[in-house]
Design a protein around this motif. Structure first.
Motif, PDB file in Angstrom:
ATOM      1  N   ASP A 156       0.819  -1.218   0.000  1.00 39.48           N
ATOM      2  CA  ASP A 156       0.000   0.000   0.000  1.00 39.48           C
ATOM      3  C   ASP A 156       0.850   1.265   0.000  1.00 39.48           C
ATOM      4  O   ASP A 156       0.310   2.372  -0.093  1.00 39.48           O
ATOM      5  CB  ASP A 156      -0.928   0.033   1.223  1.00 39.48           C
ATOM      6  N   ASP A 157       2.160   1.113   0.113  1.00 42.51           N
ATOM      7  CA  ASP A 157       3.053   2.263   0.226  1.00 42.51           C
ATOM      8  C   ASP A 157       3.652   2.639  -1.119  1.00 42.51           C
ATOM      9  O   ASP A 157       3.992   1.784  -1.936  1.00 42.51           O
ATOM     10  CB  ASP A 157       4.200   1.960   1.195  1.00 42.51           C
ATOM     11  N   GLU A 158       3.803   3.928  -1.304  1.00 41.17           N
ATOM     12  CA  GLU A 158       4.521   4.472  -2.445  1.00 41.17           C
ATOM     13  C   GLU A 158       5.711   5.253  -1.900  1.00 41.17           C
ATOM     14  O   GLU A 158       5.539   6.236  -1.178  1.00 41.17           O
ATOM     15  CB  GLU A 158       3.600   5.397  -3.247  1.00 41.17           C
ATOM     16  N   VAL A 159       6.923   4.796  -2.197  1.00 44.85           N
ATOM     17  CA  VAL A 159       8.120   5.486  -1.724  1.00 44.85           C
ATOM     18  C   VAL A 159       8.358   6.705  -2.606  1.00 44.85           C
ATOM     19  O   VAL A 159       8.524   6.585  -3.820  1.00 44.85           O
ATOM     20  CB  VAL A 159       9.344   4.559  -1.742  1.00 44.85           C
ATOM     21  N   THR A 160       8.376   7.880  -1.980  1.00 43.09           N
ATOM     22  CA  THR A 160       8.530   9.116  -2.753  1.00 43.09           C
ATOM     23  C   THR A 160       9.959   9.633  -2.762  1.00 43.09           C
ATOM     24  O   THR A 160      10.283  10.517  -3.550  1.00 43.09           O
ATOM     25  CB  THR A 160       7.605  10.221  -2.204  1.00 43.09           C
ATOM     26  N   GLY A 161      10.834   9.112  -1.887  1.00 42.82           N
ATOM     27  CA  GLY A 161      12.218   9.557  -1.902  1.00 42.82           C
ATOM     28  C   GLY A 161      12.942   9.262  -0.606  1.00 42.82           C
ATOM     29  O   GLY A 161      12.383   8.701   0.331  1.00 42.82           O
ATOM     30  N   TRP A 162      14.227   9.636  -0.576  1.00 44.12           N
ATOM     31  CA  TRP A 162      15.091   9.464   0.583  1.00 44.12           C
ATOM     32  C   TRP A 162      15.111  10.738   1.413  1.00 44.12           C
ATOM     33  O   TRP A 162      14.970  11.839   0.897  1.00 44.12           O
ATOM     34  CB  TRP A 162      16.526   9.198   0.130  1.00 44.12           C
ATOM     35  N   SER A 163      15.339  10.592   2.699  1.00 46.52           N
ATOM     36  CA  SER A 163      15.651  11.755   3.529  1.00 46.52           C
ATOM     37  C   SER A 163      17.069  12.210   3.191  1.00 46.52           C
ATOM     38  O   SER A 163      17.871  11.456   2.639  1.00 46.52           O
ATOM     39  CB  SER A 163      15.552  11.414   5.017  1.00 46.52           C
ATOM     40  N   ALA A 164      17.384  13.459   3.526  1.00 46.24           N
ATOM     41  CA  ALA A 164      18.687  14.019   3.160  1.00 46.24           C
ATOM     42  C   ALA A 164      19.850  13.255   3.793  1.00 46.24           C
ATOM     43  O   ALA A 164      20.933  13.161   3.208  1.00 46.24           O
ATOM     44  CB  ALA A 164      18.746  15.496   3.561  1.00 46.24           C
TER      45      ALA A 164
END
Length: 208
Positions: A126-134
């Motif tokens: 159900d998750d969509e990974v939108t990016g990494w933390s800095a």
């Protein structure tokens, strides 16, 4: 230049683009346009810069094979496979790790140079990974199956989730889901899209 834009290099001097299954690098100022060798790749799904600006992560497939990710030096040379088949991925902010997903939504992290991969705890289909933390220690995750939708910070080591914010349009009438969320590095600004479907009810008198 022509093509679909894929991103600017970290120093802003080069633009990566895709033209009919061919990767191109255009200068944003003085410089010569470069064509990246395709090697054995038949099609491309995505491509993006490594943080050092010296190479790109390319996801695509060879003829008759499932897609995977490749590292490719922008100075020349063919793409080199770095993830298993049937995967797509993104590079961490320090360029040392690759997050990739397999068909079905299972996520793994491995060293960019290759080696054993570790599953990411706490992620679901159900998750969509939108990016990494800095700092590269967390992932920003968008859960789209509920309204309002959730933007979470997920710790890679423990799988712990921290809510950043819930998002939805002011008028939720007919809103089915949300998608394509993006966050700024400081998490104070965000953008997303959503699907809305509305209908009308009619009263018919005298129907038989």
């Amino acid at each position: 230049g022509e093509g679909a834009a894929l991103g600017l290099s970290p120093d802003g001097k080069w633009a990566l683009a895709l033209i009919k299954a061919q990767l191109m690098i255009y200068p944003t100022g003085p410089g010569e346009t470069r064509r990246l060798p395709r090697g054995d790749l038949d099609t491309y799904q995505s491509a993006g810069w490594f943080p050092d600006g010296k190479s790109v992560l390319v996801c695509g497939n060879e003829l008759g094979k499932a897609s995977r990710c490749y590292a490719q030096d922008v100075s020349g040379g063919p793409p080199r496979p770095v993830t298993p088949e049937a995967t797509k991925g993104t590079v961490s902010p320090d360029g040392l790790q690759i997050l990739y997903s397999k068909t079905g939504g299972t996520y793994f992290i491995q060293r960019a140079g290759g080696g054993a991969a570790q599953p990411v705890p706490g992620l679901t289909t159900d998750d969509e990974v939108t990016g990494w933390s800095a700092d590269g220690r967390s992932l920003y995750v968008f859960r789209t199956a509920i309204v309002p939708s959730r933007l979470d910070r997920l710790d890679i080591a423990s799988g712990r989730r921290d809510l950043i914010r819930e998002v939805s349009p002011t008028d939720r009438t007919g809103v089915l889901d949300a998608y394509a969320a993006a966050l700024t590095d400081d998490t104070k600004s965000y953008a997303y899209g959503y699907t809305r479907m509305t209908s009308q009810l009619f009263l018919v008198e005298g129907a038989r």
